[in-house]
Design a protein around this motif. Structure first.
Motif, PDB file in Angstrom:
ATOM      1  N   TYR A  43       0.799  -1.197   0.030  1.00 29.88           N
ATOM      2  CA  TYR A  43      -0.009  -0.060  -0.022  1.00 29.88           C
ATOM      3  C   TYR A  43       0.668   1.362  -0.192  1.00 29.88           C
ATOM      4  O   TYR A  43       1.944   1.498   0.547  1.00 29.88           O
ATOM      5  CB  TYR A  43      -1.067   0.186   1.012  1.00 29.88           C
ATOM      6  N   LYS A  44       0.374   2.315  -0.635  1.00 30.66           N
ATOM      7  CA  LYS A  44       1.052   3.624  -0.677  1.00 30.66           C
ATOM      8  C   LYS A  44       0.658   4.627  -0.084  1.00 30.66           C
ATOM      9  O   LYS A  44       1.211   5.325   0.761  1.00 30.66           O
ATOM     10  CB  LYS A  44       1.266   3.992  -2.260  1.00 30.66           C
ATOM     11  N   GLU A  89      -8.886  -4.591   1.856  1.00 32.27           N
ATOM     12  CA  GLU A  89      -8.573  -5.968   2.004  1.00 32.27           C
ATOM     13  C   GLU A  89      -8.037  -6.154   3.589  1.00 32.27           C
ATOM     14  O   GLU A  89      -7.492  -5.340   4.036  1.00 32.27           O
ATOM     15  CB  GLU A  89      -7.298  -5.926   1.150  1.00 32.27           C
ATOM     16  N   PRO A  90      -8.703  -7.366   3.960  1.00 34.88           N
ATOM     17  CA  PRO A  90      -8.271  -7.652   5.486  1.00 34.88           C
ATOM     18  C   PRO A  90      -6.616  -7.981   5.582  1.00 34.88           C
ATOM     19  O   PRO A  90      -6.144  -8.345   4.717  1.00 34.88           O
ATOM     20  CB  PRO A  90      -9.176  -8.660   5.875  1.00 34.88           C
ATOM     21  N   LEU A  91      -6.312  -7.304   6.609  1.00 33.93           N
ATOM     22  CA  LEU A  91      -4.756  -7.465   6.810  1.00 33.93           C
ATOM     23  C   LEU A  91      -4.446  -8.342   7.892  1.00 33.93           C
ATOM     24  O   LEU A  91      -3.699  -9.206   7.935  1.00 33.93           O
ATOM     25  CB  LEU A  91      -4.099  -6.229   6.956  1.00 33.93           C
ATOM     26  N   ALA A 151      -7.306  -2.608   4.687  1.00 42.67           N
ATOM     27  CA  ALA A 151      -6.676  -1.297   4.095  1.00 42.67           C
ATOM     28  C   ALA A 151      -7.262  -1.031   2.949  1.00 42.67           C
ATOM     29  O   ALA A 151      -7.386  -2.137   2.015  1.00 42.67           O
ATOM     30  CB  ALA A 151      -5.110  -1.288   4.106  1.00 42.67           C
ATOM     31  N   VAL A 152      -7.336   0.123   2.260  1.00 41.78           N
ATOM     32  CA  VAL A 152      -7.695   0.395   0.992  1.00 41.78           C
ATOM     33  C   VAL A 152      -6.995   1.451   0.697  1.00 41.78           C
ATOM     34  O   VAL A 152      -6.719   2.633   1.443  1.00 41.78           O
ATOM     35  CB  VAL A 152      -9.239   0.618   0.842  1.00 41.78           C
ATOM     36  N   GLU A 153      -6.348   1.718  -0.483  1.00 39.59           N
ATOM     37  CA  GLU A 153      -6.037   2.876  -1.098  1.00 39.59           C
ATOM     38  C   GLU A 153      -6.813   3.987  -1.109  1.00 39.59           C
ATOM     39  O   GLU A 153      -8.218   3.880  -1.186  1.00 39.59           O
ATOM     40  CB  GLU A 153      -5.413   3.038  -2.395  1.00 39.59           C
TER      41      GLU A 153
END
Length: 351
Positions: A43-44, A89-91, A151-153
């Motif tokens: 992820y950025k 996305e589940p981390l 997390a999601v961008e």
């Protein structure tokens, strides 16, 4: 707390946690906290999304049926399915297991299910808590809670803000009752004088307990594929809703913008046998069925009309059963934000 039993459980579940390792987390147990590196996960500019949930009184069925291997999957599913509807996305995942007296075998079996759920969702099991509370729980009882972070961008988060009249509503099939409505399920079973070890009247070759304990379907990986598939117009998938307590009629409106509503046609998908049996044996009215159970649709996806077929094809290729169940229209004065029509015609009469 039985310290020796607690340590035995930790040693038993360490390999289970390690089996869920993924980029960003090594999924080892033993520290006071767990690190996760979003950059290592690719992820950025991520937004973090968090959820928590439990399994509810489905646990009473698992305890009565002495079948503990799938409620851990339910626990993970209830949280990670809530993450994916935001596009996240589940981390990683943490669990809480509480009982009056720790039974290592039962607890280890439950956590095996949690690890399996994490593998299905692609997230790491990074920790948890085991509590022994004599006097709080009856002998043999236990409770579960789960906590997930995804997390999601930033520019890919799903909020439903761009849903508009003319959009298509897709329904993805559930695997059964999932993890809501079990207080009513248990009452119906009690009224029919059936035992959870008896043959299921609606599922050949299974006991009633096995059929009712079918684990909640985890939709994460297919939906991530659909979200990331090329070729859609801008904003192809506009919103998603996890169909839990409240059913379609209460959950879908949570992702619709003001001034819109969903028209759902119940003739577009079959009512699974378990719900037919519950409806008939409990003489449950359609309105109560639709607000208590998922009625065969565990996840809803709202797409632009031009993208509905492509999204449906992607999900079908990933193993999901997908139905085109409705459309988004302008909100009518006095109307519900989600109306399910033709249930009586599609499902027949209860009783």
């Amino acid at each position: 707390m039985d310290i020796d039993a607690g340590e035995a459980l930790v040693q038993a579940i360490k390999p289970l946690a390690r089996s869920t390792a993924r980029p960003g987390a090594d999924a080892t147990l033993g520290g006071f906290g767990a690190f996760f590196d979003p950059k290592a996960a690719g992820y950025k500019d991520p937004l973090l999304v968090s959820t928590t949930d439990g399994v509810g009184t489905k646990l009473k069925v698992a305890i009565a049926a002495n079948k503990h291997d799938s409620v851990g999957i339910d626990l993970v599913a209830m949280s990670v399915n809530d993450l994916i509807v935001q596009g996240a996305e589940p981390l990683f995942f943490l669990d809480y297991f509480a009982s009056g007296k720790l039974e290592v075998g039962v607890a280890a079996t439950v956590i095996q299910g949690i690890a399996e759920g994490c593998r299905q969702a692609g997230c790491a099991l990074v920790g948890g808590e085991t509590a022994e509370m004599p006097g709080m729980y009856a002998p043999g009882d236990y409770d579960l809670a789960g906590f997930a972070v995804g997390a999601v961008e930033r520019d890919q988060a799903l909020t439903g803000a761009n849903v508009a009249a003319g959009d298509v509503v897709l329904g993805i099939a559930s695997s059964g009752v999932h993890s809501n409505g079990f207080s009513l399920v248990r009452r119906i079973v009690e009224d029919t004088n059936l035992d959870y070890g008896d043959p299921a009247p609606f599922a050949q070759g299974q006991t009633l307990g096995q059929a009712l304990l079918a684990p909640t379907r985890i939709y994460v990986k297919p939906l991530l594929q659909a979200l990331r598939a090329p070729g859609y117009t801008a904003g192809g998938i506009k919103a998603m809703a996890h169909i839990t307590g409240g059913g379609i009629v209460d959950n879908l409106p949570r992702v619709l913008p003001q001034g819109t509503m969903a028209e759902i046609d119940a003739t577009q998908w079959p009512l699974p046998p378990v719900f037919q049996w519950l409806r008939r044996m409990g003489n449950v009215q359609d309105s109560e069925m639709l607000r208590t159970f998922n009625c065969g649709i565990g996840m809803v996806v709202v797409t632009g009309a031009a993208d509905a077929d492509a999204v449906s094809a992607t999900l079908s290729k990933a193993g999901e059963t997908v139905y085109r169940i409705g459309r988004i229209v302008p909100l009518r004065a006095g109307a519900e934000e989600a109306e399910v029509r033709n249930a009586d015609r599609a499902w027949g009469k209860a009783g």
